[in-house]
Design a protein around this motif. Structure first.
Motif, PDB file in Angstrom:
ATOM      1  N   GLU A   1      75.470  23.080  15.969  1.00 27.43           N
ATOM      2  CA  GLU A   1      76.279  22.045  15.334  1.00 27.43           C
ATOM      3  C   GLU A   1      77.542  22.614  14.718  1.00 27.43           C
ATOM      4  O   GLU A   1      78.512  21.907  14.525  1.00 27.43           O
ATOM      5  N   GLY A   2      77.540  23.893  14.393  1.00 23.11           N
ATOM      6  CA  GLY A   2      78.711  24.523  13.777  1.00 23.11           C
ATOM      7  C   GLY A   2      79.759  24.887  14.805  1.00 23.11           C
ATOM      8  O   GLY A   2      79.538  24.827  16.006  1.00 23.11           O
ATOM      9  N   ARG A   3      80.923  25.277  14.306  1.00 21.41           N
ATOM     10  CA  ARG A   3      82.013  25.705  15.171  1.00 21.41           C
ATOM     11  C   ARG A   3      81.925  27.201  15.371  1.00 21.41           C
ATOM     12  O   ARG A   3      81.703  27.942  14.428  1.00 21.41           O
TER      13      ARG A   3
END
Length: 144
Positions: free
Chosen positions: A89-91
């Motif tokens: 979900e993170g970049r």
């Protein structure tokens, strides 16, 4: 010190020119030396008396998803590499593993025989052997 700065700027200009030339020709190298940096798969190219040997380093790829073709003196390796890790979900700050479709084209020498090509995939390496034409192989000439 000014000479050092000049040389660095000069090499930067050569790098910029090489990138522009690569983009101008659509990223398809005319030979292995003309390939763009970080191209996938990375390739070693060599030759014996009987064949041209190509090794493409393509770990983690299903051999059924690799296609090798020869047309008009160009050997093309293409396929798809799927993502090994689940999407997060993170970049990502950096991503070094390539995922997606790829295509590499290698110009074969004139003495290569396009009807005599063998390819095998093992341990993440695609080994391709392109035989040379009989007329181009070295032979001993008897002296009378």
């Amino acid at each position: 010190m000014s000479d050092l700065l000049f040389n660095t700027a000069l090499f930067d200009e050569f790098d910029r020119l090489q990138r522009q030339m690569s983009s101008l020709f659509g990223g398809l190298p005319s030979s292995i030396r003309a390939s763009r940096l970080s191209a996938f798969p990375q390739i070693n190219l060599g030759s014996t008396d009987d064949s041209v040997e190509i090794v493409a380093f393509a770990p983690g790829i299903d051999p059924a998803k690799i296609e090798v073709t020869v047309d008009k003196g160009l050997l093309t390796i293409s396929g798809e590499r799927t993502r090994a890790e689940p999407e997060s979900e993170g970049r990502a700050y950096a991503q070094e593993r390539f995922a997606g479709s790829f295509r590499r084209a290698i110009e074969l020498p004139r003495d290569a025989d396009p009807d005599n090509v063998k390819a095998r995939y093992a341990n993440g390496c695609l080994a391709i052997s392109v035989g040379k034409r009989e007329t181009s192989r070295p032979r001993a000439i008897p002296v009378q």
